[in-house]
Design an enzyme around this catalytic site. Structure first.
Site, PDB file in Angstrom:
ATOM      1  N   ARG A 128      -0.474  -4.000  -7.829  1.00 20.11           N
ATOM      2  CA  ARG A 128       0.682  -3.723  -8.227  1.00 20.11           C
ATOM      3  C   ARG A 128       1.367  -3.616  -9.234  1.00 20.11           C
ATOM      4  O   ARG A 128       1.873  -2.706  -9.561  1.00 20.11           O
ATOM      5  CB  ARG A 128       0.882  -2.763  -6.465  1.00 20.11           C
ATOM      6  CG  ARG A 128       1.472  -1.322  -6.560  1.00 20.11           C
ATOM      7  CD  ARG A 128       1.536  -0.932  -5.048  1.00 20.11           C
ATOM      8  NE  ARG A 128       3.300  -1.560  -4.385  1.00 20.11           N
ATOM      9  CZ  ARG A 128       3.244  -1.333  -3.394  1.00 20.11           C
ATOM     10  NH1 ARG A 128       2.633  -0.120  -2.652  1.00 20.11           N
ATOM     11  NH2 ARG A 128       3.971  -1.682  -2.779  1.00 20.11           N
ATOM     12  N   ARG A 134       7.823  -1.619  -9.748  1.00 23.83           N
ATOM     13  CA  ARG A 134       8.900  -2.204  -9.142  1.00 23.83           C
ATOM     14  C   ARG A 134       9.136  -3.965  -8.753  1.00 23.83           C
ATOM     15  O   ARG A 134       8.212  -4.922  -8.656  1.00 23.83           O
ATOM     16  CB  ARG A 134       7.942  -1.313  -7.277  1.00 23.83           C
ATOM     17  CG  ARG A 134       7.994  -0.293  -7.221  1.00 23.83           C
ATOM     18  CD  ARG A 134       6.954  -0.207  -5.383  1.00 23.83           C
ATOM     19  NE  ARG A 134       7.271  -0.415  -4.360  1.00 23.83           N
ATOM     20  CZ  ARG A 134       7.255  -1.005  -3.405  1.00 23.83           C
ATOM     21  NH1 ARG A 134       6.032  -0.003  -3.178  1.00 23.83           N
ATOM     22  NH2 ARG A 134       7.588  -1.678  -2.406  1.00 23.83           N
ATOM     23  N   ARG A 146       8.818 -11.090   1.953  1.00 22.88           N
ATOM     24  CA  ARG A 146       8.616  -9.629   2.804  1.00 22.88           C
ATOM     25  C   ARG A 146       7.412  -9.619   4.033  1.00 22.88           C
ATOM     26  O   ARG A 146       7.931  -8.817   4.914  1.00 22.88           O
ATOM     27  CB  ARG A 146       8.100  -8.431   1.143  1.00 22.88           C
ATOM     28  CG  ARG A 146       8.903  -7.680   0.651  1.00 22.88           C
ATOM     29  CD  ARG A 146       8.296  -7.172  -0.589  1.00 22.88           C
ATOM     30  NE  ARG A 146       7.634  -6.580  -0.037  1.00 22.88           N
ATOM     31  CZ  ARG A 146       7.013  -5.411  -1.180  1.00 22.88           C
ATOM     32  NH1 ARG A 146       6.166  -5.407  -2.107  1.00 22.88           N
ATOM     33  NH2 ARG A 146       6.315  -4.438  -0.880  1.00 22.88           N
TER      34      ARG A 146
END
Ligand code: B4P
Length: 193
Positions: A128, A134, A146
Protein backbone atom coordinates in the site's frame (compact mmCIF):
# COMPACT_ATOMS: atom_id res chain seq x y z
CA UNK A 1 -29.36 0.41 16.82
CA UNK A 2 -26.55 -2.03 15.93
CA UNK A 3 -22.99 -1.09 16.89
CA UNK A 4 -20.06 -3.05 15.55
CA UNK A 5 -16.30 -2.92 16.15
CA UNK A 6 -14.01 -4.13 13.37
CA UNK A 7 -10.80 -5.13 15.10
CA UNK A 8 -7.38 -6.38 14.03
CA UNK A 9 -3.73 -5.43 13.63
CA UNK A 10 -2.60 -2.71 11.20
CA UNK A 11 -3.12 -3.91 7.64
CA UNK A 12 -5.58 -6.65 8.60
CA UNK A 13 -8.28 -5.28 6.28
CA UNK A 14 -10.31 -3.10 8.66
CA UNK A 15 -10.57 -0.14 6.27
CA UNK A 16 -11.18 -2.40 3.27
CA UNK A 17 -13.95 -4.45 4.88
CA UNK A 18 -15.52 -1.43 6.63
CA UNK A 19 -16.38 0.14 3.28
CA UNK A 20 -18.30 -2.99 2.27
CA UNK A 21 -20.00 -3.48 5.65
CA UNK A 22 -21.30 0.09 5.93
CA UNK A 23 -22.83 -0.06 2.50
CA UNK A 24 -24.54 -3.41 3.17
CA UNK A 25 -25.83 -2.62 6.68
CA UNK A 26 -26.35 1.17 6.51
CA UNK A 27 -24.03 1.87 9.42
CA UNK A 28 -22.16 5.12 10.02
CA UNK A 29 -18.41 4.52 9.56
CA UNK A 30 -16.17 5.97 12.30
CA UNK A 31 -12.49 5.39 11.53
CA UNK A 32 -10.09 7.11 13.92
CA UNK A 33 -7.29 6.64 11.36
CA UNK A 34 -9.33 8.52 8.70
CA UNK A 35 -10.37 11.22 11.19
CA UNK A 36 -6.72 11.74 12.22
CA UNK A 37 -5.50 11.83 8.60
CA UNK A 38 -8.12 14.45 7.79
CA UNK A 39 -6.90 16.58 10.74
CA UNK A 40 -3.33 16.20 9.40
CA UNK A 41 -4.42 17.21 5.89
CA UNK A 42 -6.15 20.29 7.35
CA UNK A 43 -2.98 21.11 9.33
CA UNK A 44 -5.02 21.62 12.50
CA UNK A 45 -3.25 21.72 15.92
CA UNK A 46 -4.72 18.26 16.66
CA UNK A 47 -3.40 16.95 13.33
CA UNK A 48 0.08 18.35 13.93
CA UNK A 49 0.19 16.69 17.36
CA UNK A 50 -1.13 13.36 16.00
CA UNK A 51 1.37 13.28 13.16
CA UNK A 52 4.33 13.12 15.60
CA UNK A 53 2.99 9.83 16.95
CA UNK A 54 1.72 8.31 13.70
CA UNK A 55 4.99 8.88 11.83
CA UNK A 56 6.78 6.79 14.48
CA UNK A 57 4.18 4.00 14.40
CA UNK A 58 2.93 4.90 17.88
CA UNK A 59 -0.64 5.31 19.08
CA UNK A 60 -2.01 8.84 19.42
CA UNK A 61 -2.85 9.73 23.09
CA UNK A 62 -6.18 8.35 24.35
CA UNK A 63 -7.71 11.74 25.22
CA UNK A 64 -7.25 12.95 21.63
CA UNK A 65 -9.02 10.01 19.97
CA UNK A 66 -11.72 9.72 22.65
CA UNK A 67 -12.57 13.42 22.14
CA UNK A 68 -12.79 12.89 18.37
CA UNK A 69 -15.13 9.89 18.74
CA UNK A 70 -17.31 11.72 21.26
CA UNK A 71 -17.79 14.62 18.80
CA UNK A 72 -18.49 12.21 15.93
CA UNK A 73 -21.17 10.39 17.97
CA UNK A 74 -22.84 13.70 18.86
CA UNK A 75 -22.73 14.80 15.22
CA UNK A 76 -24.71 11.72 14.09
CA UNK A 77 -27.82 11.46 16.32
CA UNK A 78 -29.90 9.83 13.58
CA UNK A 79 -27.47 6.97 12.78
CA UNK A 80 -28.97 3.46 12.61
CA UNK A 81 -25.74 2.16 14.13
CA UNK A 82 -22.00 2.70 14.06
CA UNK A 83 -19.09 0.73 12.69
CA UNK A 84 -15.98 1.55 14.73
CA UNK A 85 -12.85 0.95 12.64
CA UNK A 86 -9.48 1.22 14.40
CA UNK A 87 -11.15 2.23 17.68
CA UNK A 88 -10.93 1.33 20.53
CA UNK A 89 -7.18 0.56 20.48
CA UNK A 90 -6.52 0.60 24.25
CA UNK A 91 -8.51 -0.55 27.29
CA UNK A 92 -8.94 3.10 28.34
CA UNK A 93 -10.54 3.80 24.93
CA UNK A 94 -12.81 0.75 25.32
CA UNK A 95 -14.01 1.90 28.74
CA UNK A 96 -14.58 5.44 27.44
CA UNK A 97 -16.57 4.11 24.48
CA UNK A 98 -18.80 2.05 26.78
CA UNK A 99 -19.55 5.18 28.82
CA UNK A 100 -20.30 7.31 25.73
CA UNK A 101 -22.65 4.67 24.31
CA UNK A 102 -24.36 4.16 27.67
CA UNK A 103 -25.22 7.88 27.69
CA UNK A 104 -26.98 7.23 24.38
CA UNK A 105 -28.74 4.20 25.90
CA UNK A 106 -26.93 1.77 23.64
CA UNK A 107 -23.74 -0.33 23.61
CA UNK A 108 -21.46 -2.54 21.51
CA UNK A 109 -23.25 -5.55 20.06
CA UNK A 110 -20.39 -7.34 18.33
CA UNK A 111 -16.61 -7.19 17.82
CA UNK A 112 -15.30 -8.88 14.68
CA UNK A 113 -11.56 -9.60 15.02
CA UNK A 114 -9.55 -10.23 11.86
CA UNK A 115 -6.69 -12.76 12.15
CA UNK A 116 -3.75 -12.20 9.79
CA UNK A 117 -0.12 -13.38 10.07
CA UNK A 118 2.59 -10.79 10.70
CA UNK A 119 4.42 -11.42 7.41
CA UNK A 120 1.19 -10.91 5.45
CA UNK A 121 0.54 -7.64 7.34
CA UNK A 122 4.02 -6.29 6.55
CA UNK A 123 3.73 -7.25 2.90
CA UNK A 124 0.26 -5.63 2.50
CA UNK A 125 1.33 -2.38 4.16
CA UNK A 126 4.59 -2.09 2.18
CA UNK A 127 2.54 -2.70 -0.93
CA UNK A 128 0.00 0.00 0.00
CA UNK A 129 2.92 2.33 0.80
CA UNK A 130 3.93 2.31 -2.87
CA UNK A 131 0.80 4.25 -3.78
CA UNK A 132 -0.94 5.55 -0.62
CA UNK A 133 1.43 8.43 0.11
CA UNK A 134 1.08 7.44 3.79
CA UNK A 135 4.36 8.06 5.59
CA UNK A 136 3.57 5.27 8.08
CA UNK A 137 3.29 2.67 5.28
CA UNK A 138 6.49 3.06 3.29
CA UNK A 139 9.05 2.15 5.96
CA UNK A 140 9.32 -1.41 7.29
CA UNK A 141 10.73 -0.28 10.66
CA UNK A 142 7.67 1.94 11.24
CA UNK A 143 5.33 -0.86 10.11
CA UNK A 144 6.93 -3.30 12.57
CA UNK A 145 6.67 -0.63 15.31
CA UNK A 146 2.92 -0.36 14.59
CA UNK A 147 2.54 -4.13 14.90
CA UNK A 148 4.56 -4.13 18.16
CA UNK A 149 2.32 -1.33 19.50
CA UNK A 150 -0.69 -3.49 18.60
CA UNK A 151 0.66 -6.45 20.63
CA UNK A 152 1.63 -4.21 23.55
CA UNK A 153 -1.49 -2.05 23.89
CA UNK A 154 -4.27 -3.07 21.51
CA UNK A 155 -4.66 -6.87 21.51
CA UNK A 156 -5.87 -6.69 25.14
CA UNK A 157 -8.95 -4.81 23.92
CA UNK A 158 -10.28 -8.10 22.49
CA UNK A 159 -9.93 -9.68 25.97
CA UNK A 160 -11.97 -6.80 27.38
CA UNK A 161 -14.91 -7.60 25.04
CA UNK A 162 -14.43 -11.38 25.43
CA UNK A 163 -15.46 -10.96 29.07
CA UNK A 164 -18.87 -9.89 27.74
CA UNK A 165 -18.93 -12.66 25.09
CA UNK A 166 -18.98 -10.15 22.23
CA UNK A 167 -15.97 -11.28 20.15
CA UNK A 168 -15.95 -13.37 16.97
CA UNK A 169 -12.59 -14.20 15.35
CA UNK A 170 -12.63 -14.26 11.55
CA UNK A 171 -9.83 -15.44 9.24
CA UNK A 172 -8.51 -12.28 7.56
CA UNK A 173 -6.50 -14.02 4.82
CA UNK A 174 -8.05 -15.00 1.49
CA UNK A 175 -9.93 -12.94 -1.07
CA UNK A 176 -11.65 -9.71 0.02
CA UNK A 177 -15.04 -11.21 -0.96
CA UNK A 178 -14.47 -14.43 1.00
CA UNK A 179 -13.55 -12.48 4.12
CA UNK A 180 -16.55 -10.16 3.62
CA UNK A 181 -18.89 -13.18 3.39
CA UNK A 182 -17.48 -14.59 6.66
CA UNK A 183 -17.96 -11.21 8.40
CA UNK A 184 -21.55 -10.87 7.11
CA UNK A 185 -22.38 -14.34 8.42
CA UNK A 186 -21.43 -13.22 11.94
CA UNK A 187 -23.30 -9.90 11.68
CA UNK A 188 -26.44 -11.65 10.41
CA UNK A 189 -26.25 -14.26 13.14
CA UNK A 190 -25.90 -11.59 15.84
CA UNK A 191 -28.50 -9.19 14.47
CA UNK A 192 -30.97 -12.02 13.87
CA UNK A 193 -31.25 -11.45 10.10
P1 B4P B 1 -5.48 3.11 10.78
O1 B4P B 1 -5.86 4.14 9.83
O2 B4P B 1 -6.54 2.56 11.69
O3 B4P B 1 -4.92 2.04 9.79
P2 B4P B 1 -4.32 0.64 9.74
O4 B4P B 1 -4.46 -0.09 11.04
O5 B4P B 1 -2.97 0.86 9.19
O6 B4P B 1 -4.99 -0.17 8.59
P3 B4P B 1 -6.28 -0.95 8.17
O7 B4P B 1 -6.36 -2.26 8.96
O8 B4P B 1 -7.49 -0.12 8.17
O9 B4P B 1 -5.88 -1.20 6.65
P4 B4P B 1 -6.40 -2.24 5.66
O10 B4P B 1 -6.06 -3.50 6.37
O11 B4P B 1 -7.79 -2.06 5.22
O12 B4P B 1 -4.27 3.59 11.75
C1 B4P B 1 -3.19 4.38 11.34
C2 B4P B 1 -2.50 5.05 12.55
O13 B4P B 1 -3.40 6.03 13.16
C3 B4P B 1 -2.12 4.15 13.74
O14 B4P B 1 -0.85 3.53 13.56
C4 B4P B 1 -2.11 5.16 14.93
O15 B4P B 1 -0.92 5.91 14.98
C5 B4P B 1 -3.24 6.12 14.59
N1 B4P B 1 -4.52 5.75 15.22
C6 B4P B 1 -5.67 5.37 14.56
N2 B4P B 1 -6.66 5.08 15.45
C7 B4P B 1 -6.12 5.27 16.69
C8 B4P B 1 -6.65 5.09 18.01
N3 B4P B 1 -7.89 4.67 18.24
N4 B4P B 1 -5.82 5.36 19.08
C9 B4P B 1 -4.57 5.79 18.89
N5 B4P B 1 -4.01 5.97 17.66
C10 B4P B 1 -4.78 5.70 16.56
O16 B4P B 1 -5.49 -2.18 4.41
C11 B4P B 1 -4.14 -2.56 4.36
C12 B4P B 1 -3.76 -3.01 2.96
O17 B4P B 1 -4.11 -4.38 2.80
C13 B4P B 1 -4.47 -2.25 1.83
O18 B4P B 1 -3.54 -1.97 0.83
C14 B4P B 1 -5.51 -3.23 1.34
O19 B4P B 1 -5.79 -3.07 -0.03
C15 B4P B 1 -4.83 -4.57 1.59
N6 B4P B 1 -5.78 -5.65 1.81
C16 B4P B 1 -6.93 -5.58 2.54
N7 B4P B 1 -7.55 -6.79 2.55
C17 B4P B 1 -6.75 -7.64 1.80
C18 B4P B 1 -6.83 -9.03 1.43
N8 B4P B 1 -7.86 -9.80 1.81
N9 B4P B 1 -5.83 -9.56 0.70
C19 B4P B 1 -4.79 -8.79 0.30
N10 B4P B 1 -4.65 -7.47 0.60
C20 B4P B 1 -5.62 -6.90 1.35
Amino acid sequence: MFNLILFGPPGSGKGTQSEKLISKYGLKHLSTGDLLRSEIAGQTPLGLEARNFMDKGQLVPDEVVIGMISSALDANPEAAGFLFDGFPRTEAQAEALDKLLKLKKTGIHLMLALDVSEEELVSRLLNRGKTSGRSDDNNETVIRARIAEYHKKTSAVADYYKKFDKVKQVKGEGSIDEIFAALCKEVDRKSGK
